[in-house]
Write an enzyme that holds these catalytic residues in place. Structure first.
Site, PDB file in Angstrom:
ATOM      1  N   SER A   2       0.828  -1.208   0.000  1.00  0.00           N
ATOM      2  CA  SER A   2       0.000   0.000   0.000  1.00  0.00           C
ATOM      3  C   SER A   2       0.860   1.256   0.000  1.00  0.00           C
ATOM      4  CB  SER A   2      -0.893   0.002   1.248  1.00  0.00           C
ATOM      5  OG  SER A   2      -1.492   1.255   1.458  1.00  0.00           O
ATOM      6  N   TYR A  32      -2.470  -0.178  10.039  1.00  0.00           N
ATOM      7  CA  TYR A  32      -2.661  -0.753   8.704  1.00  0.00           C
ATOM      8  C   TYR A  32      -1.376  -0.638   7.890  1.00  0.00           C
ATOM      9  CZ  TYR A  32      -4.076  -1.080   3.822  1.00  0.00           C
ATOM     10  OH  TYR A  32      -4.152  -1.413   2.494  1.00  0.00           O
TER      11      TYR A  32
END
Length: 335
Positions: free
Chosen positions: A128, A153
């Site tokens: 990501s 995350y």
């Protein structure tokens, strides 16, 4: 014809990647636990389209179920794996940290072990843009330091890259991590800003605009993302015995391991993005200008030089075209 395991097959990117693989004649083993992080019906509707294809096999499994994942690998022995399943979302990680440990860490180890045991030819997995965290050097390049994530995350995605390298080094498993930059389009995720904005504007409700709109995002259309994933899947990294350890590049190594940014390379101002949506929807948005949220970043901007050189990746979809396709789908799907 290859047998390819796609995790998160009922998810946004997984759905389109699976479709593309099926269209070209591959067998797709689709894995998804259909968790309720967002509307499960949307996931079921994506899945229903995939299940019309005779080469699609669905496995309703949880990544954290070690024995079930091991059994799937042993039974089906996939040629390659596209690992897209994960607990997504930055803000959700502030409230539900254990979900990220179970899915993104425990689950990823289970996938790596499956690849090791069955000698999978190539593992492509989702990282990501959030790994860049506190980095302020723009555009984000794979050679930049990513040691300062600003959400759990992001930390789990950075951990995935490190875990993949370990398996590439120890067991010579070719692994490629793709750092996705704000993927959008039809059948997208309802927790994403563009989806929430559309929903609220059509309902005449205010939209929350964080950091008073002073943010930029490298919005990347789903078709461009899928093209990049498929191209990468076909090009497994090779060991590089000439890797210069004195000039460390974190995106590659002596092992069969690579990291790439996959984005649009054209960040858009948040207020400009909202303006395009307003035009397409034919309605003005009532904006609630709010301060920055914890865990968020000011700007994302992908340097895609490496991916372009490696596989000829070239995003083609401007934001107006991509959003128009999304709005058309949204009006049709929600009537």
């Amino acid at each position: 014809m290859a047998k390819i395991l796609v995790t998160g097959a009922a998810g946004f990117i997984g759905f389109f990647v699976s479709q593309r693989l099926l269209d070209r004649g591959d067998i797709v083993l689709g894995l998804d636990n259909l968790n309720p992080y967002y509307d499960v019906q949307l996931k079921r509707d994506r899945l229903a389209q995939l299940q019309t294809h005779p080469n699609f096999q669905f496995y309703p499994l949880d990544l954290a179920d070690r024995s079930a994942i091991a059994a799937l690998f042993a039974e089906q022995v996939p040629d390659r794996v596209v690992h897209l399943a994960a607990q997504a979302g930055v803000r959700y990680s502030l409230e539900n940290p254990h979900a990220y440990v179970d899915s993104n860490l425990v689950g990823f180890v289970n996938i790596l072990e499956g690849c090791r045991q069955q000698q999978v030819a190539h593992l492509v997995y989702a990282s990501s843009s959030s790994v860049y965290g506190a980095n302020r050097v723009i555009p984000f390049a794979e050679q930049h330091n990513v040691d300062h994530p600003v959400s759990l995350y992001a930390a789990t995605k950075k951990a995935n890259e490190l875990m993949a390298h370990t398996y590439s080094h120890l067991y010579q498993i070719p692994t490629t991590g793709l750092r996705f930059f704000t993927v959008y389009g039809p059948w997208g995720r309802p927790d994403m800003a563009y989806f929430k904005f559309t929903q609220a504007i059509l309902a005449g409700q205010p939209i929350a605009v964080f950091n008073y709109g002073k943010m930029r995002r490298d919005f990347t259309y789903i078709d461009d993302i899928v093209e990049g994933v498929i191209r990468v899947l076909e090009q497994a990294p090779m060991p590089d015995l000439a890797y210069p350890v004195d000039q460390a590049d974190p995106s590659r190594s002596h092992a069969p391991y690579r990291i790439y940014n996959i984005g649009n390379h054209q960040p858009v101002e948040l207020l400009e993005f909202i303006q395009v949506l307003e035009t397409l929807l034919g309605k003005s948005a009532e904006k609630q200008l709010l301060p920055m949220q914890p865990g968020d970043v000011l700007e994302t901007y992908a340097d895609i030089t490496d991916l372009k050189q490696a596989v000829g990746f070239e995003p083609k979809t401007p934001i107006t075209t991509g959003l128009e396709k999304f709005v058309t789908w949204y009006r049709s799907y929600y009537q």
